[in-house]
Design a protein around this motif. Sequence first.
Motif, PDB file in Angstrom:
ATOM      1  N   HIS A 194     -14.960  25.390  10.487  1.00  0.00           N
ATOM      2  CA  HIS A 194     -14.815  24.107  11.172  1.00  0.00           C
ATOM      3  C   HIS A 194     -15.781  23.052  10.643  1.00  0.00           C
ATOM      4  O   HIS A 194     -16.026  22.048  11.313  1.00  0.00           O
ATOM      5  N   CYS A 224      -6.786  20.404  13.547  1.00  0.00           N
ATOM      6  CA  CYS A 224      -7.208  21.804  13.578  1.00  0.00           C
ATOM      7  C   CYS A 224      -7.027  22.343  14.998  1.00  0.00           C
ATOM      8  O   CYS A 224      -7.096  21.584  15.961  1.00  0.00           O
ATOM      9  N   CYS A 244      -9.056  23.821  16.682  1.00  0.00           N
ATOM     10  CA  CYS A 244     -10.291  23.663  17.464  1.00  0.00           C
ATOM     11  C   CYS A 244     -10.337  22.324  18.186  1.00  0.00           C
ATOM     12  O   CYS A 244     -11.210  22.097  19.009  1.00  0.00           O
ATOM     13  N   CYS A 263     -10.884  20.011   9.316  1.00  0.00           N
ATOM     14  CA  CYS A 263     -11.773  21.170   9.171  1.00  0.00           C
ATOM     15  C   CYS A 263     -11.425  21.937   7.883  1.00  0.00           C
ATOM     16  O   CYS A 263     -10.293  21.896   7.408  1.00  0.00           O
TER      17      CYS A 263
HETATM   18 ZN   LIG Z   1     -11.565  23.133  13.385  1.00  0.00          ZN
END
Ligand SMILES: [Zn+2]
Length: 411
Positions: free
Chosen positions: A251, A261, A263, A268
């Motif tokens: 990340h 992403c 996340c 990332c």
């Molecule tokens: Zn990420």
Amino acid sequence: VGTRAVDLGQRSETVRRANLSALLRALHLAGPLSRSELVARTGLTRSSIRSLVGELVAAGLAAEEAPAPSGIPGRPSPLVRSVPDGATVLALDVAVDRVAAALVGLGGTVFASREIDRAREAVTVESTVDELVTLVASLDDEVGIPDRVVGVGVAVAGLVRRADGMVRMAPNLGWTDVPLGAILGSALATDVPIHVANEADLGALAELRRGTATGVDDLAFIFGEVGVGGGIIVGGQPLTGAAGYGGEVGHMPVRADGRACRCGSTGCWETEVGEEALLALAGYPPDGGRAAVEALIAAAGEGDARALAALEEVGRWIGVGIVGLVNLLDPDLVIVGGLFARIHPYIRRPVEEQIERRVLPASRALVRVVPSLLGVDAPLIGAAELAMEPLLSDPAYWIGRSRGTPELASA
Ligand SMILES: [Zn+2]
């Protein structure tokens, strides 16, 4: 008896436990070893070695065997080795596109291992735990899980709070705050300790103990699959960060206009170099899993231009991330594992080009980038080492309680 005598007695017991630990660890990691080699490795005297080896042999953790003829004059010293089934652990790996389990003995002997490849959409906690229970049952059928299981080690593709085995966040599994250690304890009906940790951290541990990084103090292990994880060792110690979540190299932001992403961020590293990015670039279904990756590699081997271009582009972005890590950490070694080891012949040149162009000259002269020799099993091997660690740290405790060891009920 005065207090001083009691103190000395306690101190000598502490020393004995530490020495037993040093000896068993040497046998586990480097055995079989002669008594002379044990003296050299542990710094203990010959008479201490003799008495401590006797304790380990009596406990069934070590054995002595006649040496192979050396051709050197004089009486050769017997070899001391760990006994693989003297202590065993169960190692589990929860990756995004597969789960795996292995029964591993002292000295790193793998008695049996099993895995299940799985499709992306099936990755719920319930299905994962069911698959792990099935794998453990099939290991038990195959080799029989012995009574003396020291512990269970679990590698997970996510951020893990090690103290209680809580998976805080695993974006590619879609998990948040899953108490995996506790769930597995009840699913496997066991009260042996269950140790859960991040897969790349365990991959780095495996590389240090059983892979290409033995004796290396500064190391970046980059593990690619659907996501990208990192296990970083600085000065011989794992880089954990303040709360244990450090090393999340997947990340790192690498591309200002990059993709979204899982996340929640964008651009990332793993959105450029993960399995899905590679498959999409080559025109395969991004969720095609390992079968699609193998098809892509086969196509590249036959000279397919689109497959080769996809590997080149992914290799370039892998290089960009490695450049950042090398400039930050100045490691001796960068080990690329999992998917990255599998495609290493294709990414080697673009990675080297990035390093040549962008790494600071002083660090560039030192660093080597090598593929893992442990393959996708590095986290599984690390999980076994994690589960074995309490025994290695204090064998005397284990020897003392081994008569009443809790059993791992067959699943
Ligand atoms: Zn990420």
